[in-house]
Design a protein around this motif. Structure first.
Motif: not given
Length: 305
Positions: A136, A162-164, A166, A169, A173, A248-249, A253, A257
């Protein structure tokens, strides 16, 4: 006195049930496992037959197949199934390739560098929650190392969220999961390479086989059993990978994930829909039971060879 007379009348204990010692020893473990596994499984099966929401305790009623029929039109259910298959499949294929390359490389190292094998195994020993927090930070949009490396390499012009995002993310992961499980493949493949008789390799070289031909016709056939068993174990593990993804997510979003285990958690502990969550859990348990049966079948075949 009465017990002594009874033992004299029946010195061999005829008619009495003799419980073997090993059964007595494993009974406590079996009892605990039954309590921990069997009871929740039966409870989930029973709850899946009811419309049971914690926020509506007065509306609990029997609905035998209602929750299972609801899955057919549940878009999130099918999306979570798709995410689980993609997450598991991509992680599995890349981990096998990287693990095999890593095992072959380590097998060629001199004995003085054998300690590197222990260092490479460290990622596998780290709990999934810790791996989730680590990656993260790595994929953080502002201070993440991933963005810094890609920018300096000229592959991106601005930092990626990256984590925001679709699609990004899901990639983040999968990368974290591969990093976490590759050492397991390296360990298993290294053990398999050590089990290949040196005479067979030498005979292949004497016959004029190239390194690639030796790998295809000698190494891979010997690693086939380990590859199948290890892959089945990792499929089951990836299907149930909750800590890493949730850390992580959280499944986002939105639902990009969300895998099966994340979806079951959301249904039960965020939406408090215990009945439907239990139904999804029963379906998932059946999938895992099928995979476990396949695993046992493969083991039986390997033992019979």
């Amino acid at each position: 006195m009465a017990n002594r007379l009874e033992s004299q009348d029946n010195p061999r204990g005829i008619g009495k049930v003799q419980i073997p010692l090993h059964v007595k020893l494993i009974f406590p473990s079996v009892f605990v496992l039954g309590l921990v596994i069997l009871y929740p499984l039966i409870s989930s099966l029973v709850l899946s037959l009811f419309n049971y929401e914690l926020t509506r305790p007065d509306e609990i009623k029997l609905n035998v197949l209602g929750n299972y029929g609801k899955m057919i039109n549940d878009d999130v259910f099918w999306l979570s199934l798709k995410n689980t298959v993609v997450f598991t499949g991509v992680s599995l294929v890349i981990s096998i390739i990287v693990g095999l390359i890593g095992a072959i490389t380590l097998d060629q190292l001199p004995k003085r560098l054998a300690g590197l094998r222990g260092v490479i195994l460290i990622p596998w020993l780290i709990p999934g929650v810790i791996v989730g927090f680590l990656f993260m930070l790595i994929f953080d949009v502002q201070v993440g190392v991933a963005n810094v490396i890609l920018e300096r390499a000229g592959m991106i012009k601005e930092f990626l969220p990256w984590l925001m995002n679709d699609q990004l993310a899901g990639i983040a992961v999968i990368v974290a999961n591969i990093w976490n499980q590759v050492p397991f493949y390296i360990l298993m493949f290294t053990a398999g390479l050590k089990a290949i008789p040196a005479e067979i390799k030498e005979a292949a070289i004497v016959e004029g086989a190239s390194r690639w031909q030796e790998f295809i016709h000698v190494t891979l056939p010997f690693l086939r059993g380990i590859l199948i068993i290890t892959s089945l174990l990792m499929i089951i593990r990836n299907f149930n990978n909750f800590p890493l993804i949730y850390t992580m997510t959280g499944g986002g979003p939105v639902y990009s994930t969300t895998t099966f285990v994340i979806y079951i958690y959301r249904l039960a502990f965020e939406q408090f829909n215990i009945g439907y969550a239990s139904a999804v859990g029963v379906v998932w348990c059946l999938v895992l039971l099928l995979l476990s049966s396949l695993y046992i079948k493969v083991l039986s075949k390997q033992d019979s060879i």
